[in-house]
Design a protein around this motif. Sequence first.
Motif, PDB file in Angstrom:
ATOM      1  N   LEU A 185       1.000  -1.296   0.079  1.00 23.64           N
ATOM      2  CA  LEU A 185       0.094   0.050   0.056  1.00 23.64           C
ATOM      3  C   LEU A 185       0.682   1.219  -0.169  1.00 23.64           C
ATOM      4  CD1 LEU A 185      -2.622  -1.207   2.406  1.00 23.64           C
ATOM      5  CD2 LEU A 185      -3.238  -0.226   0.226  1.00 23.64           C
ATOM      6  N   GLY A 186       2.031   1.275   0.559  1.00 26.31           N
ATOM      7  CA  GLY A 186       2.937   2.281   0.734  1.00 26.31           C
ATOM      8  C   GLY A 186       3.172   2.748   1.993  1.00 26.31           C
ATOM      9  N   PHE A 187       2.727   2.024   2.949  1.00 22.09           N
ATOM     10  CA  PHE A 187       3.189   2.575   4.352  1.00 22.09           C
ATOM     11  C   PHE A 187       4.637   2.301   4.604  1.00 22.09           C
ATOM     12  CE2 PHE A 187      -1.373   1.573   5.046  1.00 22.09           C
ATOM     13  CZ  PHE A 187      -1.933   2.689   5.519  1.00 22.09           C
ATOM     14  N   GLN A 188       5.203   2.971   5.627  1.00 26.22           N
ATOM     15  CA  GLN A 188       6.549   2.711   6.271  1.00 26.22           C
ATOM     16  C   GLN A 188       6.130   1.509   7.216  1.00 26.22           C
ATOM     17  OE1 GLN A 188       9.147   4.224   5.329  1.00 26.22           O
ATOM     18  NE2 GLN A 188       8.073   5.521   3.984  1.00 26.22           N
ATOM     19  N   VAL A 189       6.794   0.567   7.353  1.00 20.08           N
ATOM     20  CA  VAL A 189       6.370  -0.470   8.171  1.00 20.08           C
ATOM     21  C   VAL A 189       7.852  -0.915   9.014  1.00 20.08           C
ATOM     22  CG1 VAL A 189       5.328  -2.832   8.323  1.00 20.08           C
ATOM     23  CG2 VAL A 189       5.395  -1.580   5.986  1.00 20.08           C
ATOM     24  N   ILE A 190       7.472  -1.194  10.376  1.00 18.20           N
ATOM     25  CA  ILE A 190       8.531  -1.842  11.121  1.00 18.20           C
ATOM     26  C   ILE A 190       7.905  -2.943  11.838  1.00 18.20           C
ATOM     27  CG2 ILE A 190       9.932  -1.128  13.332  1.00 18.20           C
ATOM     28  CD1 ILE A 190       9.800   1.672  12.478  1.00 18.20           C
ATOM     29  N   VAL A 191       8.451  -3.901  11.888  1.00 21.29           N
ATOM     30  CA  VAL A 191       8.373  -5.204  12.366  1.00 21.29           C
ATOM     31  C   VAL A 191       9.207  -5.618  13.368  1.00 21.29           C
ATOM     32  CG1 VAL A 191       7.700  -7.811  12.046  1.00 21.29           C
ATOM     33  CG2 VAL A 191       7.245  -6.290  10.338  1.00 21.29           C
ATOM     34  N   HIS A 192       8.885  -5.710  14.795  1.00 19.02           N
ATOM     35  CA  HIS A 192       9.575  -6.065  15.599  1.00 19.02           C
ATOM     36  C   HIS A 192       9.593  -7.459  16.035  1.00 19.02           C
ATOM     37  CE1 HIS A 192      10.693  -2.008  17.565  1.00 19.02           C
ATOM     38  NE2 HIS A 192       9.561  -1.960  17.029  1.00 19.02           N
ATOM     39  N   MET A 193      10.551  -8.405  15.674  1.00 19.33           N
ATOM     40  CA  MET A 193      10.636  -9.591  15.695  1.00 19.33           C
ATOM     41  C   MET A 193      11.405 -10.380  16.991  1.00 19.33           C
ATOM     42  SD  MET A 193      10.522 -10.928  11.833  1.00 19.33           S
ATOM     43  CE  MET A 193       9.043 -11.673  11.161  1.00 19.33           C
ATOM     44  N   SER A 194      10.981 -11.380  17.449  1.00 14.72           N
ATOM     45  CA  SER A 194      11.573 -12.046  18.614  1.00 14.72           C
ATOM     46  C   SER A 194      12.681 -12.947  18.128  1.00 14.72           C
ATOM     47  CB  SER A 194      10.350 -13.070  19.589  1.00 14.72           C
ATOM     48  OG  SER A 194       9.827 -13.985  18.747  1.00 14.72           O
ATOM     49  N   ALA A 195      13.191 -13.520  19.107  1.00 12.48           N
ATOM     50  CA  ALA A 195      14.375 -14.474  18.781  1.00 12.48           C
ATOM     51  C   ALA A 195      13.935 -15.739  18.141  1.00 12.48           C
ATOM     52  CB  ALA A 195      15.383 -14.606  19.793  1.00 12.48           C
ATOM     53  N   ASP A 196      12.643 -15.811  18.268  1.00 14.34           N
ATOM     54  CA  ASP A 196      12.098 -17.301  17.928  1.00 14.34           C
ATOM     55  C   ASP A 196      11.760 -17.358  16.306  1.00 14.34           C
ATOM     56  OD1 ASP A 196      10.337 -16.344  20.388  1.00 14.34           O
ATOM     57  OD2 ASP A 196      11.248 -18.226  20.486  1.00 14.34           O
ATOM     58  N   ALA A 197      11.669 -15.984  15.678  1.00 17.41           N
ATOM     59  CA  ALA A 197      11.360 -15.845  14.251  1.00 17.41           C
ATOM     60  C   ALA A 197      12.573 -16.424  13.304  1.00 17.41           C
ATOM     61  CB  ALA A 197      11.292 -14.332  14.118  1.00 17.41           C
ATOM     62  N   LYS A 198      11.844 -17.086  12.375  1.00 16.98           N
ATOM     63  CA  LYS A 198      12.884 -17.884  11.375  1.00 16.98           C
ATOM     64  C   LYS A 198      13.470 -16.684  10.496  1.00 16.98           C
ATOM     65  CE  LYS A 198      11.605 -22.029  12.077  1.00 16.98           C
ATOM     66  NZ  LYS A 198      11.091 -22.149  13.430  1.00 16.98           N
ATOM     67  N   GLN A 199      14.811 -16.854  10.222  1.00 17.20           N
ATOM     68  CA  GLN A 199      15.829 -16.031   9.546  1.00 17.20           C
ATOM     69  C   GLN A 199      14.948 -15.556   8.100  1.00 17.20           C
ATOM     70  OE1 GLN A 199      18.312 -14.048  10.798  1.00 17.20           O
ATOM     71  NE2 GLN A 199      18.160 -12.930   8.921  1.00 17.20           N
ATOM     72  N   TRP A 200      14.677 -16.644   7.437  1.00  9.99           N
ATOM     73  CA  TRP A 200      14.009 -16.426   6.166  1.00  9.99           C
ATOM     74  C   TRP A 200      12.959 -15.457   6.098  1.00  9.99           C
ATOM     75  CZ3 TRP A 200       9.072 -17.550   4.591  1.00  9.99           C
ATOM     76  CH2 TRP A 200       8.195 -18.529   5.246  1.00  9.99           C
ATOM     77  N   LYS A 201      12.007 -15.555   7.287  1.00 11.54           N
ATOM     78  CA  LYS A 201      10.987 -14.619   7.307  1.00 11.54           C
ATOM     79  C   LYS A 201      11.332 -13.118   7.655  1.00 11.54           C
ATOM     80  CE  LYS A 201       7.869 -18.047   9.108  1.00 11.54           C
ATOM     81  NZ  LYS A 201       6.909 -18.602  10.317  1.00 11.54           N
ATOM     82  N   LYS A 202      12.396 -12.934   8.188  1.00 11.60           N
ATOM     83  CA  LYS A 202      13.222 -11.579   8.310  1.00 11.60           C
ATOM     84  C   LYS A 202      13.899 -11.012   7.027  1.00 11.60           C
ATOM     85  CE  LYS A 202      14.414 -13.052  12.971  1.00 11.60           C
ATOM     86  NZ  LYS A 202      15.690 -13.066  13.922  1.00 11.60           N
ATOM     87  N   ASP A 203      14.313 -12.050   6.272  1.00 14.70           N
ATOM     88  CA  ASP A 203      14.851 -11.902   5.060  1.00 14.70           C
ATOM     89  C   ASP A 203      13.991 -11.251   3.795  1.00 14.70           C
ATOM     90  OD1 ASP A 203      17.474 -12.352   6.263  1.00 14.70           O
ATOM     91  OD2 ASP A 203      17.548 -14.427   5.189  1.00 14.70           O
ATOM     92  N   LEU A 204      12.681 -12.070   4.106  1.00 13.83           N
ATOM     93  CA  LEU A 204      11.628 -11.977   2.864  1.00 13.83           C
ATOM     94  C   LEU A 204      11.160 -10.382   3.409  1.00 13.83           C
ATOM     95  CD1 LEU A 204       9.783 -12.732   0.721  1.00 13.83           C
ATOM     96  CD2 LEU A 204       8.175 -13.711   2.390  1.00 13.83           C
ATOM     97  N   LEU A 205      10.966 -10.157   4.609  1.00 14.21           N
ATOM     98  CA  LEU A 205      10.218  -8.760   4.888  1.00 14.21           C
ATOM     99  C   LEU A 205      11.281  -7.703   4.403  1.00 14.21           C
ATOM    100  CD1 LEU A 205       8.678  -9.377   8.322  1.00 14.21           C
ATOM    101  CD2 LEU A 205       7.689  -8.576   6.374  1.00 14.21           C
ATOM    102  N   ARG A 206      12.709  -7.847   4.706  1.00 12.83           N
ATOM    103  CA  ARG A 206      13.531  -6.894   4.491  1.00 12.83           C
ATOM    104  C   ARG A 206      13.429  -6.775   2.843  1.00 12.83           C
ATOM    105  NH1 ARG A 206      17.226  -9.071   9.078  1.00 12.83           N
ATOM    106  NH2 ARG A 206      16.821  -7.509  10.788  1.00 12.83           N
ATOM    107  N   SER A 207      13.429  -7.972   1.971  1.00 13.43           N
ATOM    108  CA  SER A 207      13.276  -7.607   0.465  1.00 13.43           C
ATOM    109  C   SER A 207      12.257  -6.853  -0.231  1.00 13.43           C
ATOM    110  CB  SER A 207      13.506  -9.185  -0.088  1.00 13.43           C
ATOM    111  OG  SER A 207      12.085  -9.800   0.034  1.00 13.43           O
ATOM    112  N   ARG A 208      11.200  -6.833   0.907  1.00 15.92           N
ATOM    113  CA  ARG A 208       9.956  -6.060   0.523  1.00 15.92           C
ATOM    114  C   ARG A 208      10.064  -4.497   1.197  1.00 15.92           C
ATOM    115  NH1 ARG A 208       5.990  -9.779  -0.785  1.00 15.92           N
ATOM    116  NH2 ARG A 208       6.799 -11.876  -1.774  1.00 15.92           N
ATOM    117  N   GLY A 209      11.020  -4.455   1.451  1.00 19.14           N
ATOM    118  CA  GLY A 209      11.127  -2.807   2.040  1.00 19.14           C
ATOM    119  C   GLY A 209      10.606  -2.629   3.658  1.00 19.14           C
ATOM    120  N   VAL A 210      10.603  -3.769   4.263  1.00 15.21           N
ATOM    121  CA  VAL A 210      10.367  -3.644   5.785  1.00 15.21           C
ATOM    122  C   VAL A 210      11.464  -3.632   6.429  1.00 15.21           C
ATOM    123  CG1 VAL A 210       8.920  -4.905   7.539  1.00 15.21           C
ATOM    124  CG2 VAL A 210       7.991  -4.780   4.951  1.00 15.21           C
ATOM    125  N   GLN A 211      11.297  -2.699   7.523  1.00 18.62           N
ATOM    126  CA  GLN A 211      12.325  -2.433   8.589  1.00 18.62           C
ATOM    127  C   GLN A 211      12.103  -3.455   9.478  1.00 18.62           C
ATOM    128  OE1 GLN A 211      12.972   1.425  10.329  1.00 18.62           O
ATOM    129  NE2 GLN A 211      14.331   0.741  11.712  1.00 18.62           N
TER     130      GLN A 211
END
Length: 445
Positions: A185-211
Amino acid sequence: MTIVKGKPMEKWIREFPDLGPILNYTPFYWSNPGVKDNKEALQDQPLQLKDMKDAEERLKRFAPFIAKAYPETEKDRGIIESPLIEGNQIKARIETITGQKIPGAFYIKLDSHLPISGSIKARGGIYEVLKYAETLLQEHHLLSETDDYSKMTEATYREFFSQYTILVGSTGNLGLSIGVISAKLGFQVIVHMSADAKQWKKDLLRSRGVQVMEHPSDYSKAVEEGRKEAENDSKSYFIDDENSKDLFLGYTVAAIRLKKQFEEREIQVSPEKPLHVYLPCGVGGGPGGVAFGLKVIFGDAVKCYFAEPTHSPCMLVGMMTGLHNEISVNDFGLDNQTAADGLAVGRPSGFVGKVMEPLLEGIYTVSDEQMFRLIAEMADAEGIHLEPSAVTGLMGPSYVVQNELKVTDGDTHLIWATGGSMVPGDIQEAEYQKGLEYKNNPDIR
């Protein structure tokens, strides 16, 4: 001597004997003594059928935008929905594993294959972002409900949304769904992720411009940080997985859609032919919303059960003790360490726990070893890869047959498979191979 909330552990176990196996990480079934008949259970709830229908209508208004923004949804005209399949092959394998015959039909609801973010969080997370977007545009006289919402793909709207920031705390899939749709949609996005979160999910989010902000601690800390960051900025919007009614409502719409799928398949649901639904549970928003919606739609003909990891049974501990979000699994010495990242939650939602107190039939726990075995069994039986979190539902029917009074061939079992289709191939293969190791271990049942 271990003291929990001012009370010795021995006294807790005397008061709640079922805590014994739970604190030993033993897979366990708990029958909810507080469940009531549907009419009584729903009469004082903060949400009603009209709220669910309002949420469904909002999603319909956004369907033209979804169809244009995500071409994979065009065939369904922008409606984000998942397939319903029979699971006879995996049913047979579970009967063999447990030595327990499961009377009744066996279906799987593949929220693992929901478009856009490949998990149940595509329901609640995407819904709340869309509602916030609609509210902002209406407040600024940029949108009316009679407009064609596909115009939100235009650059003008992306520029407008770029002034605003959406924040969320997540163990993985909620952050993924919110990040993907918000960025689109164009929002700025910040996702706070815990230690349990899988690395590939963090990588995918960053590839979409998410902080992505990573925290070395658990889910509760990630939520706390996201909430704190949003407090002092009028253009920041925090999506609260622990307390959000909008998030909850997005999940409830699944029940309206499921009823239609059942009618198309001529699957009968009645008090004489009940529907048993098995829902993986983390903080509780997703399974709570779906279960609430099912109770509204199917009444006393539906029975709902939550599935949790043996290492993170937060809803079970919260509901059993009646303390809900005032107690954490860590208070009882449980480590909250599990491969089921979406369920790695130490403290449940107090809002959801209280809503579900009179509605939920039971909660059961599943070990990580069982999860990996079920990943392999599911892949071999049905050709479907699910995340560790998503396979927990598969153990439910055996528990229910063993512990409930009566299950017949007229009953229907529905496993809610909550995620897995977006897992990268190399990780899928590693999880499958680990599952094969446990599959060949006769002690993992």
